[in-house]
Enzyme design. Structure first.
Site, mmCIF file in Angstrom:
data_model
loop_
_atom_site.group_PDB
_atom_site.id
_atom_site.type_symbol
_atom_site.label_atom_id
_atom_site.label_comp_id
_atom_site.label_asym_id
_atom_site.label_seq_id
_atom_site.Cartn_x
_atom_site.Cartn_y
_atom_site.Cartn_z
ATOM 1 N N ILE A 128 0.843 -1.204 0.000
ATOM 2 C CA ILE A 128 0.000 0.000 0.000
ATOM 3 C C ILE A 128 0.871 1.244 0.000
ATOM 4 C CG2 ILE A 128 -1.843 1.249 1.172
ATOM 5 C CD1 ILE A 128 -2.676 -1.451 -0.021
ATOM 6 N N ASP A 129 1.941 1.244 0.775
ATOM 7 C CA ASP A 129 2.881 2.373 0.749
ATOM 8 C C ASP A 129 3.465 2.563 -0.641
ATOM 9 O OD1 ASP A 129 2.683 3.269 3.363
ATOM 10 O OD2 ASP A 129 4.342 2.052 4.093
ATOM 11 N N VAL A 130 3.881 1.475 -1.259
ATOM 12 C CA VAL A 130 4.495 1.567 -2.590
ATOM 13 C C VAL A 130 3.486 2.089 -3.610
ATOM 14 C CG1 VAL A 130 5.472 0.226 -4.493
ATOM 15 C CG2 VAL A 130 6.250 -0.187 -2.145
#
Length: 420
Positions: A186-188
């Site tokens: 999700i961060d990426v």
């Protein structure tokens, strides 16, 4: 692959980015901009720096092969940037950052909602100084709504969005239960969406798409991204009301599209259409399967998956993984090994594409070179360049301050006051 000096003629040459973000989502976005040629100045806390500098093990090795105190995590998303240390809680530190923001094209930050307002570094304050500024805020849950004030983390969002409910083996199977993805996906993805939004805002500004040449504010939320990347699983739910469940490596809409045990390991089959299935059946001398009404079409194969797997699994156990790949790959039947990361880096195609890039550090800290994963963006006229290794903490502080007109005595005074 182009490894060049600190100057660049990349697609974003001349774009100045003030990077106030930490950890992964924001730095991932700004590394993409840096790879494309933007001048990204990463602002870190004095002494401590970005949190991920300490997220180890594993740690970087020095030239003698010994562990340092710097975690390798940081290097995943901070290539091609210059690091400066500034204490924004100090009045002189705020003055420095305001001075830099006045000349920046982009600011990226991932503080809590309104977290930078107390320092005068929020969008409204900086827009008054620099109307052309593109300002991207990355938070867990966005700037409005009942969760806006909450801190958000990748694992939390993987759970909340339902991603963990469709990842892993089914309940009742060995190892069954909710499972996170093996990287902070999700961060990426948030970094990817953020960089796209920033490029769109720069284009709108520079082409006066909105009737003016002003920048704009970008509100990025991990939760929004987590819902968006559910992709076909979300579309299926919205179309039918049926809640998807975990199915291991089985594709919910394709068959056979999964891993199979072999004589000596596992192999991945990714058969996406009826022609591929027919070629697979012919190769294993079971052409009749492709004529069986239970398996003749993908829809039929999905509906009769259990019967198909009962026939296939014993056959897949009769050859080694290497033998299966040798048999099928020249017949246009998608297949491949299930590699470890070490095996992936040794793959001849990975090597041919130059996926591993090793860059000189030159920070005088005993770490001479750092290996990073190449950008997948391949532009023919303005290629990605690899100008700088992920920087040491504050490596470029004095250099950047000189560029903003500070003399040596002023810089020395700022050091003495622990402002930088």
């Amino acid at each position: 692959m182009n490894t060049t000096s600190s100057t660049t003629s990349g697609a974003l040459a001349g774009i100045k980015v003030l990077d106030l973000s930490r950890v992964l989502a924001g730095p991932w976005a700004t590394q993409m901009l840096a790879d494309l040629g933007a001048d990204v100045v990463k602002v870190e806390r004095p002494v401590a720096g970005d949190d991920t500098r300490h997220w180890g093990p594993p740690f970087l090795k020095d030239d003698a092969g010994n562990d340092t105190r710097e975690a390798s995590y940081f290097t995943a998303c901070n290539r091609n940037k210059r690091s400066i240390t500034v204490d924004m809680a100090h009045p002189e530190g705020r003055t420095l950052l305001l001075r830099m923001a006045q000349q920046a094209d982009v600011v990226v930050e991932n503080f809590k909602t309104s977290g930078l307002k107390q320092y005068g570094l929020d969008y409204a304050s900086l827009k008054a100084l620099n109307p052309r500024l593109v300002y991207c805020s990355i938070t867990g849950f966005g700037q409005d709504g009942p969760y806006a004030e909450r801190a958000g983390y990748d694992l939390m969002v993987q759970a909340m969005t339902g991603l963990m409910s469709i990842t892993g083996h089914a309940d009742g199977e060995p190892g069954g239960g909710p499972l996170k993805v093996g990287v902070a996906v999700i961060d990426v993805f948030t970094g990817l969406y953020a960089s796209n939004a920033i490029l769109a805002a720069l284009n709108a500004r520079d082409n006066a798409r909105n009737g003016s040449s002003e920048g704009q504010y970008i509100d990025m939320a991990l939760l929004d991204v987590g819902m968006a990347v559910l992709a076909n699983q979300a579309a299926g739910f919205l179309s039918t009301g049926q809640v998807p469940s975990r199915a291991g490596n089985i594709h919910p809409s394709l068959a056979p599209y999964q891993d199979f045990p072999t004589l000596d390991g596992n192999v991945l089959l990714a058969i996406g259409n009826d022609g591929q299935f027919a070629r697979f059946c012919a190769a294993i001398e079971h052409a009749d399967w492709a004529q069986d009404e239970r398996f003749a079409t993908n829809t039929a194969r999905v509906q009769n998956r259990s019967a198909l797997l009962a026939l296939m699994k014993p056959v897949m156990l009769t050859r080694s993984t290497t033998d299966w790949i040798a048999l099928l790959e020249d017949k246009a039947v998608p297949c491949g090994p299930i590699n470890t990361i070490a095996e992936a880096f040794e793959d001849p195609q990975v090597k041919a594409r130059g996926i591993q890039q090793t860059l000189p550090r030159n920070a005088g800290d005993g770490i001479g070179r750092i290996a990073t994963v190449a950008s997948p963006m391949r532009l023919s006229a303005t290629p990605v360049t690899y100008r700088r290794a992920p920087p040491a903490l504050g490596q470029h502080t004095d250099e950047v301050l000189r560029e903003f007109g500070l003399d040596e005595q002023t810089i020395a005074d700022l050091h003495a006051q622990n402002v930088v």
